[in-house]
Enzyme design. Structure first.
Site, short mmCIF file in Angstrom:
data_model
loop_
_atom_site.label_atom_id
_atom_site.label_comp_id
_atom_site.label_asym_id
_atom_site.label_seq_id
_atom_site.Cartn_x
_atom_site.Cartn_y
_atom_site.Cartn_z
N LYS A 13 0.62 -1.36 0.38
CA LYS A 13 0.10 -0.24 -0.10
C LYS A 13 0.27 1.53 -0.31
CE LYS A 13 -2.42 -1.36 3.64
NZ LYS A 13 -1.27 -2.10 4.06
N ARG A 88 -9.37 1.47 9.41
CA ARG A 88 -8.98 0.26 9.47
C ARG A 88 -10.54 -0.86 9.65
NH1 ARG A 88 -4.24 -1.61 9.65
NH2 ARG A 88 -1.85 0.85 9.27
N ARG A 134 12.05 -8.15 5.88
CA ARG A 134 12.89 -6.61 5.56
C ARG A 134 13.86 -6.01 6.38
NH1 ARG A 134 7.43 -3.59 4.87
NH2 ARG A 134 7.15 -3.75 7.09
N ARG A 168 12.52 -4.54 11.70
CA ARG A 168 11.74 -4.10 13.53
C ARG A 168 10.73 -4.59 13.48
NH1 ARG A 168 8.03 0.50 9.92
NH2 ARG A 168 6.88 -1.53 10.32
N ARG A 179 -0.33 -9.81 12.90
CA ARG A 179 -1.13 -8.64 12.25
C ARG A 179 -2.28 -8.85 11.58
NH1 ARG A 179 4.25 -5.44 10.35
NH2 ARG A 179 3.06 -4.43 9.42
#
Length: 225
Positions: A13, A88, A134, A168, A179
């Site tokens: 996104k 959301r 990542r 992270r 999530r």
């Protein structure tokens, strides 16, 4: 144009939001970017937001809605915007309609205050691979690598500035799975909400970035007529 991007974490996104906003000449408004800026600055909002994000949970509605209401009242968002990360859930989607009505926006068709909602679809296994692999540069340089798709030469150091690479906390696999569970329970229902308003377009978010961007541009241009 007034646009919202929805899709699971890791659907791309943020990347597509930048391209689409530039294509249309409207501001990209990312609640995630706003929260992360506050976290890095150690603001009260940042401290509160970090507690939820580190656990893979959504930031409470009241905090998020206040931020969005303030941002959409700013002059550069009057003629249009692209929202990434909000709404959301259905309650936030309804609140967004109220915010736009309060700002003097007239529904474009029926009861829809938005011009188009782009639903970026990608399966869970791909999401987990994208996010958990990542790595970010600790020097705040903005450089990002991926252990599979774009690894650094030695795996632990940024090729560009020499900074330490790190994962992270909310990119850890266990947190990503949480999530995704939260997304399925809280966010996915807004797809039906916007489908009923007649503004939803689903986009296959797998493949090369430029191919996905082409699909998004086609959907936006179709909505513009």
């Amino acid at each position: 144009m007034r646009i919202v991007l929805v899709g699971p974490p890791g659907a791309g996104k943020g990347t597509q939001a930048s391209f689409i906003a530039s294509h249309l000449g409207v501001p990209k408004i990312s609640t995630g970017d706003i929260f992360r800026a506050n976290i890095s600055q150690g603001t009260p909002l940042g401290v509160k937001a970090k507690e939820y994000l580190d656990a893979g949970q959504l930031v409470p509605d009241e905090l998020t809605i206040d931020i969005v209401r303030d941002r959409l009242s700013q002059p550069d968002a009057v003629a249009g915007f692209l929202l990434d990360g909000f709404p959301r859930n259905v309650a936030q989607a309804e609140e967004l309609d109220e915010i736009l009505a309060d700002n003097g926006v007239t529904p474009s068709s029926g009861k829809a205050y938005l011009d188009v909602v782009l639903d970026l679809e990608v399966d869970n296994d791909e999401v987990i691979k994208r996010i958990s692999g990542r790595r970010l540069c600790r020097n705040d340089s903005g450089h990002i690598f991926h252990v599979d798709y774009s690894p650094s030469r030695d795996g632990a150091v940024c090729d560009i500035c020499g900074g330490e690479l790190y994962q992270r906390s909310d990119d850890a696999e266990g947190v990503v799975r949480t999530r995704l569970e939260v997304y399925a329970a809280e966010t996915a229902p807004i797809i039906d909400y916007y489908r009923e308003q007649g503004v939803l377009t689903t986009i296959d978010a797998t493949g090369e970035v430029d191919v996905i961007t082409g699909r998004a541009f086609a959907a936006v241009d179709a909505a513009r007529g």
